[in-house]
Design a protein around this motif. Sequence first.
Motif, PDB file in Angstrom:
ATOM      1  N   GLU A  69     -27.959 -15.306  33.420  1.00  0.00           N
ATOM      2  CA  GLU A  69     -28.923 -16.201  32.764  1.00  0.00           C
ATOM      3  C   GLU A  69     -28.196 -17.064  31.739  1.00  0.00           C
ATOM      4  O   GLU A  69     -28.355 -16.893  30.535  1.00  0.00           O
ATOM      5  N   PRO A  70     -27.380 -17.998  32.250  1.00  0.00           N
ATOM      6  CA  PRO A  70     -26.521 -18.753  31.342  1.00  0.00           C
ATOM      7  C   PRO A  70     -27.309 -19.726  30.470  1.00  0.00           C
ATOM      8  O   PRO A  70     -28.313 -20.294  30.908  1.00  0.00           O
ATOM      9  N   ASP A  71     -26.833 -19.903  29.243  1.00  0.00           N
ATOM     10  CA  ASP A  71     -27.361 -20.954  28.381  1.00  0.00           C
ATOM     11  C   ASP A  71     -26.757 -22.295  28.777  1.00  0.00           C
ATOM     12  O   ASP A  71     -27.357 -23.342  28.573  1.00  0.00           O
ATOM     13  N   PHE A  72     -25.524 -22.211  29.298  1.00  0.00           N
ATOM     14  CA  PHE A  72     -24.791 -23.431  29.660  1.00  0.00           C
ATOM     15  C   PHE A  72     -24.161 -23.257  31.038  1.00  0.00           C
ATOM     16  O   PHE A  72     -23.706 -22.174  31.379  1.00  0.00           O
ATOM     17  N   VAL A  73     -24.148 -24.353  31.793  1.00  0.00           N
ATOM     18  CA  VAL A  73     -23.474 -24.345  33.087  1.00  0.00           C
ATOM     19  C   VAL A  73     -22.593 -25.583  33.168  1.00  0.00           C
ATOM     20  O   VAL A  73     -22.987 -26.666  32.729  1.00  0.00           O
ATOM     21  N   ILE A  74     -21.389 -25.416  33.683  1.00  0.00           N
ATOM     22  CA  ILE A  74     -20.513 -26.549  33.986  1.00  0.00           C
ATOM     23  C   ILE A  74     -20.272 -26.541  35.495  1.00  0.00           C
ATOM     24  O   ILE A  74     -19.931 -25.493  36.062  1.00  0.00           O
ATOM     25  N   VAL A  75     -20.473 -27.690  36.116  1.00  0.00           N
ATOM     26  CA  VAL A  75     -20.217 -27.799  37.563  1.00  0.00           C
ATOM     27  C   VAL A  75     -19.076 -28.794  37.751  1.00  0.00           C
ATOM     28  O   VAL A  75     -19.212 -29.979  37.444  1.00  0.00           O
ATOM     29  N   GLN A  76     -17.946 -28.293  38.233  1.00  0.00           N
ATOM     30  CA  GLN A  76     -16.769 -29.150  38.375  1.00  0.00           C
ATOM     31  C   GLN A  76     -16.844 -30.050  39.595  1.00  0.00           C
ATOM     32  O   GLN A  76     -16.252 -31.110  39.624  1.00  0.00           O
ATOM     33  N   ASP A  77     -17.541 -29.553  40.632  1.00  0.00           N
ATOM     34  CA  ASP A  77     -17.540 -30.256  41.912  1.00  0.00           C
ATOM     35  C   ASP A  77     -18.972 -30.336  42.425  1.00  0.00           C
ATOM     36  O   ASP A  77     -19.547 -29.318  42.811  1.00  0.00           O
ATOM     37  N   PRO A  78     -19.580 -31.544  42.438  1.00  0.00           N
ATOM     38  CA  PRO A  78     -21.004 -31.636  42.803  1.00  0.00           C
ATOM     39  C   PRO A  78     -21.276 -31.213  44.243  1.00  0.00           C
ATOM     40  O   PRO A  78     -22.408 -30.871  44.574  1.00  0.00           O
ATOM     41  N   SER A  79     -20.234 -31.186  45.095  1.00  0.00           N
ATOM     42  CA  SER A  79     -20.477 -30.760  46.477  1.00  0.00           C
ATOM     43  C   SER A  79     -20.852 -29.285  46.541  1.00  0.00           C
ATOM     44  O   SER A  79     -21.391 -28.802  47.530  1.00  0.00           O
ATOM     45  N   LEU A  80     -20.582 -28.554  45.468  1.00  0.00           N
ATOM     46  CA  LEU A  80     -20.958 -27.139  45.418  1.00  0.00           C
ATOM     47  C   LEU A  80     -22.471 -26.968  45.391  1.00  0.00           C
ATOM     48  O   LEU A  80     -22.994 -25.943  45.832  1.00  0.00           O
ATOM     49  N   ILE A  81     -23.151 -27.981  44.857  1.00  0.00           N
ATOM     50  CA  ILE A  81     -24.592 -27.845  44.640  1.00  0.00           C
ATOM     51  C   ILE A  81     -25.321 -27.645  45.965  1.00  0.00           C
ATOM     52  O   ILE A  81     -26.351 -26.989  46.024  1.00  0.00           O
ATOM     53  N   ARG A  82     -24.736 -28.149  47.063  1.00  0.00           N
ATOM     54  CA  ARG A  82     -25.323 -27.924  48.392  1.00  0.00           C
ATOM     55  C   ARG A  82     -25.247 -26.455  48.804  1.00  0.00           C
ATOM     56  O   ARG A  82     -26.087 -25.944  49.508  1.00  0.00           O
ATOM     57  N   ASP A  83     -24.144 -25.774  48.381  1.00  0.00           N
ATOM     58  CA  ASP A  83     -23.870 -24.427  48.898  1.00  0.00           C
ATOM     59  C   ASP A  83     -24.280 -23.312  47.944  1.00  0.00           C
ATOM     60  O   ASP A  83     -24.528 -22.194  48.359  1.00  0.00           O
ATOM     61  N   VAL A  84     -24.258 -23.612  46.647  1.00  0.00           N
ATOM     62  CA  VAL A  84     -24.443 -22.571  45.645  1.00  0.00           C
ATOM     63  C   VAL A  84     -25.568 -23.007  44.719  1.00  0.00           C
ATOM     64  O   VAL A  84     -25.641 -24.178  44.347  1.00  0.00           O
ATOM     65  N   ASP A  85     -26.434 -22.058  44.334  1.00  0.00           N
ATOM     66  CA  ASP A  85     -27.504 -22.374  43.375  1.00  0.00           C
ATOM     67  C   ASP A  85     -26.903 -22.338  41.971  1.00  0.00           C
ATOM     68  O   ASP A  85     -27.010 -21.360  41.258  1.00  0.00           O
ATOM     69  N   VAL A  86     -26.242 -23.451  41.623  1.00  0.00           N
ATOM     70  CA  VAL A  86     -25.438 -23.450  40.396  1.00  0.00           C
ATOM     71  C   VAL A  86     -26.282 -23.352  39.127  1.00  0.00           C
ATOM     72  O   VAL A  86     -25.776 -22.954  38.082  1.00  0.00           O
ATOM     73  N   PHE A  87     -27.565 -23.735  39.213  1.00  0.00           N
ATOM     74  CA  PHE A  87     -28.402 -23.695  38.008  1.00  0.00           C
ATOM     75  C   PHE A  87     -29.203 -22.394  37.914  1.00  0.00           C
ATOM     76  O   PHE A  87     -30.039 -22.245  37.025  1.00  0.00           O
ATOM     77  N   LYS A  88     -28.954 -21.480  38.825  1.00  0.00           N
ATOM     78  CA  LYS A  88     -29.733 -20.243  38.893  1.00  0.00           C
ATOM     79  C   LYS A  88     -29.707 -19.500  37.554  1.00  0.00           C
ATOM     80  O   LYS A  88     -28.650 -19.351  36.943  1.00  0.00           O
ATOM     81  N   GLY A  89     -30.878 -19.048  37.139  1.00  0.00           N
ATOM     82  CA  GLY A  89     -30.965 -18.223  35.935  1.00  0.00           C
ATOM     83  C   GLY A  89     -31.074 -19.001  34.642  1.00  0.00           C
ATOM     84  O   GLY A  89     -31.245 -18.418  33.579  1.00  0.00           O
ATOM     85  N   MET A  90     -30.950 -20.341  34.723  1.00  0.00           N
ATOM     86  CA  MET A  90     -31.041 -21.128  33.488  1.00  0.00           C
ATOM     87  C   MET A  90     -32.492 -21.203  33.030  1.00  0.00           C
ATOM     88  O   MET A  90     -33.408 -21.129  33.838  1.00  0.00           O
ATOM     89  N   GLY A  91     -32.660 -21.349  31.729  1.00  0.00           N
ATOM     90  CA  GLY A  91     -34.008 -21.441  31.182  1.00  0.00           C
ATOM     91  C   GLY A  91     -34.120 -22.568  30.178  1.00  0.00           C
ATOM     92  O   GLY A  91     -33.160 -23.323  29.954  1.00  0.00           O
ATOM     93  N   SER A  92     -35.280 -22.646  29.592  1.00  0.00           N
ATOM     94  CA  SER A  92     -35.581 -23.728  28.647  1.00  0.00           C
ATOM     95  C   SER A  92     -34.558 -23.772  27.512  1.00  0.00           C
ATOM     96  O   SER A  92     -34.180 -22.735  26.971  1.00  0.00           O
ATOM     97  N   GLY A  93     -34.098 -24.986  27.209  1.00  0.00           N
ATOM     98  CA  GLY A  93     -33.089 -25.150  26.162  1.00  0.00           C
ATOM     99  C   GLY A  93     -31.669 -25.136  26.694  1.00  0.00           C
ATOM    100  O   GLY A  93     -30.728 -25.405  25.959  1.00  0.00           O
ATOM    101  N   GLY A  94     -31.514 -24.816  27.976  1.00  0.00           N
ATOM    102  CA  GLY A  94     -30.178 -24.765  28.574  1.00  0.00           C
ATOM    103  C   GLY A  94     -29.580 -26.148  28.758  1.00  0.00           C
ATOM    104  O   GLY A  94     -30.303 -27.151  28.798  1.00  0.00           O
ATOM    105  N   ILE A  95     -28.271 -26.190  28.856  1.00  0.00           N
ATOM    106  CA  ILE A  95     -27.571 -27.459  29.076  1.00  0.00           C
ATOM    107  C   ILE A  95     -26.668 -27.304  30.302  1.00  0.00           C
ATOM    108  O   ILE A  95     -25.861 -26.384  30.375  1.00  0.00           O
ATOM    109  N   ALA A  96     -26.845 -28.225  31.272  1.00  0.00           N
ATOM    110  CA  ALA A  96     -25.990 -28.230  32.464  1.00  0.00           C
ATOM    111  C   ALA A  96     -25.152 -29.504  32.460  1.00  0.00           C
ATOM    112  O   ALA A  96     -25.688 -30.600  32.281  1.00  0.00           O
ATOM    113  N   ILE A  97     -23.853 -29.339  32.620  1.00  0.00           N
ATOM    114  CA  ILE A  97     -22.947 -30.485  32.654  1.00  0.00           C
ATOM    115  C   ILE A  97     -22.353 -30.571  34.061  1.00  0.00           C
ATOM    116  O   ILE A  97     -21.701 -29.631  34.526  1.00  0.00           O
TER     117      ILE A  97
END
Lengths: 183, 390
Positions: A66-94
């Motif tokens: 349940e990360p407060d912050f997520v960094i995604v280095q490669d946007p092509s991952l978003i197709r394969d992996v639920d990179v934002f999984k577990g994030m909640g209100s107030g979280g920051i995704a870069i």
Amino acid sequence: MQELRIHGRGGQGSVTAAELIAVAAFEGGKYAQAFPAFGVERRGAPVQAFVRFSDRPIRVRSQVYEPDFVIVQDPSLIRDVDVFKGMGSGGIAIVNTEKEADYPVPGGVRLLTLDATTIALETLGLPITNTALMGAFAAATGLISFEALADALRHRFSGALADKNIETARRAYDEMKARAGAS
Amino acid sequence: MALEIMEGSIAIAQAVRRCRPQVVAAYPITPQTHIVEALAEIVANGELSADYITVESEFSALSACEGAVAAGSRAYSATTSQGLALMFEVCFNMAGMRLPLVMTIANRAMGAPLSIWNDQQDSIALRDAGWLQLYAEDNQEAVDLHYIGYRVAEDHRVLLPVMVCFDGFVLSHTYEPVDMLTQEEVDAYLPPFVPKFMLDAKNPVSMGMYATPDYYPEFRYETDLAQKRALEVIREAGREFGEQFGRDYSALVESYRMDDAETAIIAMGSICGTTKEAVDEMRDAGKRVGLVRLRTFRPFPTEDLREALSGVSRVAVLDRNVSLGAGGTVHRGAVVLEVKDALYGEPIPVLDYVIGLGGRDVRIEDIKRVVELCEAGDGDRFYGLRTEVL
């Protein structure tokens, strides 16, 4: 305690990013813990790395769900992996992307994008985006200072390579400061 | 105390440097690799005056250490999993010849199937080899157990090799703050190795010779006695470490929030950090639960454990290994067998949970679930299996 999850592919420096962010946080007076979760150890395979930040010694050893912050280095991952999984209100995704981001993120999560690849190509001459994203993380979250990050980079790299990495982080930091402040 | 943040493996290599081994022989294997890479660099830079012997296998690595210690040197090695398996024969020989060594185990699962990830099956499989086995919860403890390990191994009441076990990846690859003692501090705690017997052309001795049935059992008996004596030697060395540096390692078992506990969880290694957080949450919810952490598995602290568990109503053991075929029709790891032995005759249910094998992640919620299962009398089983095998 706050938690960061970094998504990347093997060879993109996600583990190094986690380590240096932890070093910078520790130098800034926080307890920090950074560790990798390897899948298969090869270039191109999805990799995760984690950082925990706390005012007290950190004992928990499980991965970050349940990360407060997520960094995604490669946007092509978003197709394969639920990179934002577990994030909640107030979280920051870069997310490193040159496009306008329209990814569906959980409610209350702030999505910030940065063209880290272009910055890295222009400053390092290589599409290694981790340093730029460290700078963006510092700007977007305020959890680590730019000075502490620059020190960590100077400690890890030497000579001209250190200077180039610090310049990369600085450009990303400034760009993200402008963006995060504006939106 | 001055905390620095660094990777666990690097902290171990720096601690080993401060122990001043004269011979280092190791073969790189994931997840131990960073330790021996760092040590190779430390030796090459002249920061440690040691012979770094590059070898073609783990069998040779430990054989080189065996010869070095027999010749009177302090030696060091590190390995994991299949590498430790390849050392199997030499492990028994070193203990039998009473040659003290400290070897780091970056705990990892055993193949097949191939797994580079963490559990404790590798060192557990060497249970009966005669080595002392110490298990660290975090990187600070892993570092400190190396200083203590040499003190205990080389003590003439013990003279046995020591495995310092720390969980692969979970600790070895984790950056976290550690307090590194200075060289002067380590020198004040750890004197140079004084061998009781050594290979010396002027005073020839034989080591590891033939023992006929007339003599063999006495050697095994003497080695087992040394393990018994090690219980007190570890307490002493841990107490003195605490007196000098403020971190007391005299307890062979650590009791965490065990006052008035009805349910005791027993575990070893890094899973105990997560378990402590789970215990805190369960205590906040009014549950009387605590953790008893085993710092030593060999020698097994039977009496200390009995004392720590006095008054509890039930025990849940977290086994990060499985003793295949043990337990008749139920599933058991190696730790629960020891716990049951320690509690024999006591009317306390002891239930086992084989958990976290091959790097399967263990979360706070999992520990809470184990306690619920234990309260319901459901145990002696694998925890958290994929449903398709059930």
